[in-house]
Design a protein around this motif. Structure first.
Motif, PDB file in Angstrom:
ATOM      1  N   ASP A  74     -57.557 -33.687   8.226  1.00  0.00           N
ATOM      2  CA  ASP A  74     -56.826 -32.604   8.884  1.00  0.00           C
ATOM      3  C   ASP A  74     -57.124 -31.267   8.200  1.00  0.00           C
ATOM      4  OD1 ASP A  74     -55.060 -30.893  10.114  1.00  0.00           O
ATOM      5  OD2 ASP A  74     -53.344 -32.235   9.985  1.00  0.00           O
ATOM      6  N   THR A  75     -57.671 -30.310   8.940  1.00  0.00           N
ATOM      7  CA  THR A  75     -58.017 -29.003   8.377  1.00  0.00           C
ATOM      8  C   THR A  75     -57.146 -27.876   8.934  1.00  0.00           C
ATOM      9  OG1 THR A  75     -59.715 -28.649  10.073  1.00  0.00           O
ATOM     10  CG2 THR A  75     -60.419 -29.683   8.011  1.00  0.00           C
ATOM     11  N   THR A  76     -56.099 -28.213   9.666  1.00  0.00           N
ATOM     12  CA  THR A  76     -55.300 -27.176  10.325  1.00  0.00           C
ATOM     13  C   THR A  76     -53.828 -27.163   9.915  1.00  0.00           C
ATOM     14  OG1 THR A  76     -54.809 -28.618  12.210  1.00  0.00           O
ATOM     15  CG2 THR A  76     -56.803 -27.272  12.351  1.00  0.00           C
ATOM     16  N   ARG A  77     -53.372 -28.152   9.209  1.00  0.00           N
ATOM     17  CA  ARG A  77     -51.950 -28.270   8.905  1.00  0.00           C
ATOM     18  C   ARG A  77     -51.482 -27.176   7.933  1.00  0.00           C
ATOM     19  NH1 ARG A  77     -52.386 -33.747   5.158  1.00  0.00           N
ATOM     20  NH2 ARG A  77     -53.342 -32.764   3.335  1.00  0.00           N
ATOM     21  N   LYS A  78     -50.178 -26.972   7.882  1.00  0.00           N
ATOM     22  CA  LYS A  78     -49.573 -26.095   6.899  1.00  0.00           C
ATOM     23  C   LYS A  78     -49.723 -26.721   5.511  1.00  0.00           C
ATOM     24  CE  LYS A  78     -47.800 -22.890   9.643  1.00  0.00           C
ATOM     25  NZ  LYS A  78     -48.140 -21.455   9.551  1.00  0.00           N
ATOM     26  N   GLU A  79     -49.711 -25.858   4.484  1.00  0.00           N
ATOM     27  CA  GLU A  79     -50.007 -26.334   3.135  1.00  0.00           C
ATOM     28  C   GLU A  79     -48.842 -26.181   2.165  1.00  0.00           C
ATOM     29  OE1 GLU A  79     -52.673 -27.653   1.575  1.00  0.00           O
ATOM     30  OE2 GLU A  79     -53.988 -27.772   3.323  1.00  0.00           O
ATOM     31  N   ILE A  80     -48.637 -27.222   1.367  1.00  0.00           N
ATOM     32  CA  ILE A  80     -47.883 -27.136   0.117  1.00  0.00           C
ATOM     33  C   ILE A  80     -48.919 -27.392  -0.968  1.00  0.00           C
ATOM     34  CG2 ILE A  80     -46.041 -28.062  -1.316  1.00  0.00           C
ATOM     35  CD1 ILE A  80     -44.910 -26.707   1.090  1.00  0.00           C
ATOM     36  N   PHE A  81     -49.366 -26.325  -1.593  1.00  0.00           N
ATOM     37  CA  PHE A  81     -50.561 -26.303  -2.433  1.00  0.00           C
ATOM     38  C   PHE A  81     -50.121 -26.171  -3.883  1.00  0.00           C
ATOM     39  CE2 PHE A  81     -54.400 -24.392  -4.196  1.00  0.00           C
ATOM     40  CZ  PHE A  81     -55.441 -24.860  -3.416  1.00  0.00           C
ATOM     41  N   VAL A  82     -50.319 -27.232  -4.690  1.00  0.00           N
ATOM     42  CA  VAL A  82     -49.738 -27.251  -6.033  1.00  0.00           C
ATOM     43  C   VAL A  82     -50.813 -27.403  -7.105  1.00  0.00           C
ATOM     44  CG1 VAL A  82     -47.666 -28.281  -5.041  1.00  0.00           C
ATOM     45  CG2 VAL A  82     -49.311 -29.762  -6.212  1.00  0.00           C
ATOM     46  N   PRO A 113     -67.551 -32.425   6.191  1.00  0.00           N
ATOM     47  CA  PRO A 113     -67.049 -31.464   7.187  1.00  0.00           C
ATOM     48  C   PRO A 113     -65.576 -31.092   7.041  1.00  0.00           C
ATOM     49  CG  PRO A 113     -68.428 -33.123   8.227  1.00  0.00           C
ATOM     50  CD  PRO A 113     -68.224 -33.587   6.824  1.00  0.00           C
ATOM     51  N   SER A 114     -64.770 -31.960   6.441  1.00  0.00           N
ATOM     52  CA  SER A 114     -63.337 -31.676   6.317  1.00  0.00           C
ATOM     53  C   SER A 114     -62.960 -31.110   4.950  1.00  0.00           C
ATOM     54  CB  SER A 114     -62.525 -32.945   6.579  1.00  0.00           C
ATOM     55  OG  SER A 114     -62.839 -33.952   5.631  1.00  0.00           O
ATOM     56  N   SER A 115     -63.937 -30.855   4.086  1.00  0.00           N
ATOM     57  CA  SER A 115     -63.632 -30.318   2.763  1.00  0.00           C
ATOM     58  C   SER A 115     -63.071 -28.906   2.879  1.00  0.00           C
ATOM     59  CB  SER A 115     -64.885 -30.312   1.888  1.00  0.00           C
ATOM     60  OG  SER A 115     -65.893 -29.491   2.457  1.00  0.00           O
ATOM     61  N   MET A 116     -62.248 -28.523   1.902  1.00  0.00           N
ATOM     62  CA  MET A 116     -61.595 -27.224   1.934  1.00  0.00           C
ATOM     63  C   MET A 116     -61.913 -26.440   0.665  1.00  0.00           C
ATOM     64  SD  MET A 116     -60.136 -27.360   4.890  1.00  0.00           S
ATOM     65  CE  MET A 116     -58.849 -26.138   5.036  1.00  0.00           C
ATOM     66  N   ILE A 117     -62.297 -25.173   0.863  1.00  0.00           N
ATOM     67  CA  ILE A 117     -62.637 -24.277  -0.242  1.00  0.00           C
ATOM     68  C   ILE A 117     -61.618 -23.140  -0.250  1.00  0.00           C
ATOM     69  CG2 ILE A 117     -64.410 -22.831  -1.279  1.00  0.00           C
ATOM     70  CD1 ILE A 117     -65.150 -25.823  -1.021  1.00  0.00           C
ATOM     71  N   SER A 118     -60.882 -23.002  -1.347  1.00  0.00           N
ATOM     72  CA  SER A 118     -59.840 -21.978  -1.452  1.00  0.00           C
ATOM     73  C   SER A 118     -60.156 -21.017  -2.593  1.00  0.00           C
ATOM     74  CB  SER A 118     -58.470 -22.624  -1.673  1.00  0.00           C
ATOM     75  OG  SER A 118     -58.508 -23.500  -2.791  1.00  0.00           O
ATOM     76  N   VAL A 119     -59.580 -19.810  -2.491  1.00  0.00           N
ATOM     77  CA  VAL A 119     -59.808 -18.758  -3.481  1.00  0.00           C
ATOM     78  C   VAL A 119     -58.465 -18.207  -3.938  1.00  0.00           C
ATOM     79  CG1 VAL A 119     -60.836 -16.491  -3.901  1.00  0.00           C
ATOM     80  CG2 VAL A 119     -62.026 -18.137  -2.432  1.00  0.00           C
ATOM     81  N   ASP A 120     -58.257 -18.140  -5.250  1.00  0.00           N
ATOM     82  CA  ASP A 120     -57.045 -17.548  -5.800  1.00  0.00           C
ATOM     83  C   ASP A 120     -57.224 -16.038  -5.894  1.00  0.00           C
ATOM     84  OD1 ASP A 120     -56.226 -20.160  -6.111  1.00  0.00           O
ATOM     85  OD2 ASP A 120     -56.758 -20.248  -8.234  1.00  0.00           O
ATOM     86  N   VAL A 121     -56.244 -15.298  -5.408  1.00  0.00           N
ATOM     87  CA  VAL A 121     -56.308 -13.840  -5.439  1.00  0.00           C
ATOM     88  C   VAL A 121     -55.002 -13.282  -5.987  1.00  0.00           C
ATOM     89  CG1 VAL A 121     -57.967 -13.663  -3.538  1.00  0.00           C
ATOM     90  CG2 VAL A 121     -55.506 -13.686  -3.027  1.00  0.00           C
ATOM     91  N   ALA A 122     -55.062 -12.046  -6.490  1.00  0.00           N
ATOM     92  CA  ALA A 122     -53.885 -11.394  -7.058  1.00  0.00           C
ATOM     93  C   ALA A 122     -52.834 -11.147  -5.985  1.00  0.00           C
ATOM     94  CB  ALA A 122     -54.289 -10.082  -7.716  1.00  0.00           C
TER      95      ALA A 122
END
Length: 384
Positions: free
Chosen positions: A50-58, A171-180
């Motif tokens: 699933d690449t569209t769901r809301k996130e609880i990112f810890v 194809p379902s991998s997710m790449i995130s970036v931390d920003v200020a």
């Protein structure tokens, strides 16, 4: 994450009969023999689709099973291992439908060099492939000045090249970036935020350490004030970052500030400690986990005070051994709840925290048990 001291374990690459230990970007990794799923069930080695769901990112900081098994897995959608790697946490996360990822640690020298970037991407890809991971998180927080175009473009290129390579293989991998907390050059980070947004799946907006550069009076102030947080998020929206690409990151820690003077109006004046060109910063204090803060609160000289101008709590505390007055600025379930509501109202991708180990899962003390329940319970109940 630069906000807390992290010692990343470095291990010599060695092949063993029962498995292997490999070195990659400061992560310690222990896996079974190549091609063998190390989980109790083979399905727990399958990546989340699933690449569209809301996130609880810890963010999980050097945690052991005694800790991470007690996270609220009904809520967690992505867990980032920081300073360690545990293959059993990957299995556990997948068991509950959550992604398991690592931080892609990158040095500045890699950014402008295409060959170095390609090599870096391949190492990350190999590591993720061998360990059934779901992607990586970029936590690059070094200063890039406005005129350092080559570095700025190189960082954007690295994120884009990483995502392209990962999506081709997973194809379902997710790449995130931390920003200020704001895109307005916080701590001299003049990144290409629009380009980074287009190159990645989403931003983790670090809505904390908002006093890293204090431009007004050199006094203690909220670590994550609601209105400043809202201002920063709105600035991302105004430059064209879609709300669905923003995860609001909040602190489960606070700051312990020694006061040079504490006025009757509760202004705690700080020693001036410079940071990136500004004379006063939160480096005048030190970070405290939530479980330590709630213990200090019992012996405060003021009791908990809820500051309406920031919608966060604080209290004053006298250190018995030194006699120095301190002011503790922090967040708790009430103040975090206001920020979570803001994220929901603005239709952000989700919320998350730094970090899961700021509460005590194993002490058995009543205060700690309640803190774990309330801090996790305050998080939104997104459909998983």
């Amino acid at each position: 994450m630069d906000t807390l001291p992290i010692i990343l374990a470095v291990v010599l690459a060695t092949t063993l009969a029962i498995g292997s230990i490999s070195l990659l970007s400061g992560h310690k990794n222990v896996v079974n023999s190549a091609g063998q799923c190390p989980c109790s069930e083979a399905k727990f080695c399958e990546r989340i689709k699933d690449t569209t769901r809301k996130e609880i990112f810890v963010f999980s900081l050097n945690a052991k099973q005694d800790n991470w098994k007690f996270y609220n897995w009904d809520k967690v959608t992505t867990v980032v291992m920081v300073g360690y790697f545990d293959i059993q946490l990957v299995c556990w996360a997948h068991k509950y439908g959550a992604r398991a990822i690592i931080i892609g640690k990158v040095e500045t020298s890699v950014l402008p060099n295409q060959t170095a970037r390609s090599q870096w991407v391949q190492k990350q890809l190999d590591f993720v492939d061998k360990n059934y991971l779901d992607g990586i998180n970029f936590d690059y927080e070094r200063a890039i000045l406005y005129n350092q175009t080559q570095l700025r473009n190189g960082y954007t290129d690295l994120v884009r090249e990483t995502r392209q390579a990962f999506r081709e293989k997973f194809p379902s991998s997710m790449i995130s970036v931390d920003v200020a907390w704001s895109p307005a050059g916080i701590d001299s980070r003049y990144y290409d935020f629009v380009g980074l947004s287009e190159a990645s799946d989403y931003f983790f907006v670090m809505a904390y350490d908002e006093q890293s550069q204090i431009l007004g009076e050199c006094i203690a102030y909220a670590n994550s004030g609601l209105y400043r947080t809202m201002e920063g998020v709105n600035e991302y929206l105004e430059i064209g970052i879609p709300s669905d690409k923003l995860i609001l990151g909040v602190p489960w820690y606070g700051y312990y500030y020694p006061c040079l003077t504490l006025t009757k109006a509760d202004k705690c004046y700080l020693k001036k400690v410079p940071f990136r060109g500004v004379n006063c910063s939160d480096a005048a204090g030190r970070e405290l986990n939530y479980y330590t803060i709630i213990q200090l609160l019992k012996n405060s000289t003021s009791g908990r005070i809820f500051e309406k101008s920031t919608m966060t709590p604080y209290f004053n505390y006298k250190n018995i051994s030194s006699g120095i007055m301190h002011q503790i600025r922090y967040d708790d379930p009430q103040s975090l709840g206001y920020k979570y509501t803001f994220a929901i109202d603005e239709h952000l991708r989700g919320v998350g925290m730094w970090n899961t180990e700021c509460v005590n899962y194993t002490s058995g003390k009543h205060d700690d048990v309640i803190a774990v329940k309330e801090m996790w319970g305050a998080l939104p109940d997104y459909e998983k």
